[in-house]
Design a protein around this motif. Structure first.
Motif, PDB file in Angstrom:
ATOM      1  N   GLY A 118       0.810  -1.212   0.000  1.00 29.59           N
ATOM      2  CA  GLY A 118       0.000   0.000   0.000  1.00 29.59           C
ATOM      3  C   GLY A 118       0.842   1.260   0.000  1.00 29.59           C
ATOM      4  O   GLY A 118       0.553   2.211  -0.742  1.00 29.59           O
ATOM      5  N   ALA A 121       2.553   1.629  -3.408  1.00 25.47           N
ATOM      6  CA  ALA A 121       1.632   2.117  -4.434  1.00 25.47           C
ATOM      7  C   ALA A 121       1.335   3.601  -4.260  1.00 25.47           C
ATOM      8  O   ALA A 121       1.280   4.355  -5.234  1.00 25.47           O
ATOM      9  N   ALA A 122       1.163   4.035  -2.998  1.00 25.54           N
ATOM     10  CA  ALA A 122       0.880   5.449  -2.753  1.00 25.54           C
ATOM     11  C   ALA A 122       2.090   6.320  -3.090  1.00 25.54           C
ATOM     12  O   ALA A 122       1.936   7.419  -3.640  1.00 25.54           O
ATOM     13  N   HIS A 125       2.332   6.744  -6.898  1.00 27.29           N
ATOM     14  CA  HIS A 125       0.984   6.946  -7.423  1.00 27.29           C
ATOM     15  C   HIS A 125       1.020   7.356  -8.899  1.00 27.29           C
ATOM     16  O   HIS A 125       1.749   8.267  -9.301  1.00 27.29           O
ATOM     17  N   ASP A 130       2.376   1.442  -9.050  1.00 26.68           N
ATOM     18  CA  ASP A 130       1.038   1.601  -8.496  1.00 26.68           C
ATOM     19  C   ASP A 130       0.047   0.722  -9.244  1.00 26.68           C
ATOM     20  O   ASP A 130      -0.779   0.025  -8.637  1.00 26.68           O
ATOM     21  N   ARG A 203      -5.162  -2.029  -0.574  1.00 27.52           N
ATOM     22  CA  ARG A 203      -5.952  -1.007  -1.266  1.00 27.52           C
ATOM     23  C   ARG A 203      -6.436   0.064  -0.293  1.00 27.52           C
ATOM     24  O   ARG A 203      -6.455   1.258  -0.617  1.00 27.52           O
ATOM     25  N   ARG A 206      -3.405   2.269   0.611  1.00 26.95           N
ATOM     26  CA  ARG A 206      -3.093   3.187  -0.496  1.00 26.95           C
ATOM     27  C   ARG A 206      -4.075   4.350  -0.542  1.00 26.95           C
ATOM     28  O   ARG A 206      -3.672   5.518  -0.643  1.00 26.95           O
ATOM     29  N   SER A 207      -5.378   4.051  -0.454  1.00 26.55           N
ATOM     30  CA  SER A 207      -6.391   5.103  -0.518  1.00 26.55           C
ATOM     31  C   SER A 207      -6.275   6.071   0.658  1.00 26.55           C
ATOM     32  O   SER A 207      -6.389   7.299   0.490  1.00 26.55           O
TER      33      SER A 207
END
Length: 321
Positions: A118, A121-122, A125, A130, A203, A206-207
């Motif tokens: 996570g 991926a962030a 981005h 990502d 996920r 990351r969000s």
């Protein structure tokens, strides 16, 4: 933490436990026929049904039996299994030495994988990394844990022969087990459980990180000359942990319940296999107490998560006053 905050959270914890216990008791009460008839099956004689009914105290009113059950749980007396002839508390204690380490190992793998993926991926981005993490996480969510467990057995047990296909040697060296053999037997089941949970948590991580990165205080930190990596670790991560902790709390409870299927795939003598055998044997005393134990574990974990919220984000204590 303020005493009011703790008191309210504890009251909610107790009320939820009582509601869960009432629901579990009521569901088994509405089964068609007498509970003794269900447990003994259609071929049982009336004498055997009557004897078991007296043993289960089914001649008493439902509210009295519910109160006796709650009092027994408070004392650690959960009754006797009709299939095994053993106190339910002993059966559960024997199986917890497998299920708890399995859930803890799976949760550890889930946390490490999810946070690493996570955050990666962030931090990347909109780039290929990502996109790769998002694709992998989507595949992980779509794969059932029991099917992935079978694939792991085919690869690492049948083809490569690195791990046993099932069974548990125990934690005692004298009995032929030990720490390493025990952990080795739990590793593949833990991976099977962790993959799906890690995909979901990655996920969410990351969000949450991307959302916090858009806040004003993060832009202020960057404007003061703090590097992007330092801003991520010092400011973003702690503020992004509230939704992550929510999912982690729910996932640990899910790991305990999801282990019912995975433990049967690997023939592990844990709580999951105990529930499966109890249902097959119509052992309602075991089913009721194990289901209540799992429900209590989920409620307790969420109570702990609520306390962690206040530590991670002190604003929640102020809002709760």
């Amino acid at each position: 933490m303020t005493s009011v905050f703790l008191l309210r959270r504890f009251a909610t914890f107790v009320a939820t436990l009582l509601c869960a216990s009432a629901l579990v008791f009521a569901v088994l009460e509405v089964l068609p026929g007498n509970a003794a008839e269900v447990m003994l099956g259609p071929t049982a004689t009336p004498e055997a049904v009557e004897a078991l009914a007296l043993q289960l105290r089914l001649d008493r009113p439902a509210l009295q039996r519910y109160g006796d059950w709650l009092a027994g749980m408070a004392r650690g007396e959960l009754g006797t299994s009709s299939a095994y002839g053993t106190p339910v508390a002993e059966l559960i204690a024997e199986r917890l030495v497998v299920s708890l380490p399995l859930a803890a190992l799976a949760m550890g793998l889930t946390t490490v994988l999810a946070l690493a993926l996570g955050l990666y991926a962030a931090f990347h981005h909109g780039k290929a990394g990502d996109l790769g993490v998002m694709v992998l996480s989507q595949v992980g969510i779509a794969v059932p844990s029991f099917w992935f467990a079978i694939l792991l057995i085919l690869l690492f047990s049948v083809k490569l022969q690195w791990f046993s296909a099932g069974g548990f040697p125990g934690w005692s060296v004298e009995a032929g087990g030990g720490l390493w053999p025990g952990l080795k037997a739990l590793l593949l089941p833990a991976v099977a459980l962790a993959v799906v949970q890690a995909a979901v948590l990655a996920r969410v991580t990351r969000s949450a990180v991307l959302e916090v990165q858009g806040e004003d205080f993060v832009r202020t930190a960057r404007a003061k000359g703090l590097s992007r990596r330092a801003t991520l670790w010092r400011h973003v991560l702690r503020n992004a942990m509230v939704p992550v902790l929510t999912i982690m709390g729910l996932q640990f409870g899910n790991l305990l319940t999801s282990a019912i299927v995975v433990e049967n795939v690997f023939y592990l003598p844990g709580l999951g296999r105990l529930v499966f055998q109890a249902v097959a044997n119509r052992d309602l005393v075991v089913v009721r107490n194990v289901v209540m134990l799992l429900a209590a574990a989920v409620v307790l974990i969420n109570f702990v998560v609520d306390l962690l919220y206040a530590w991670v984000d002190p604003r929640l204590k102020v809002q709760d006053r």
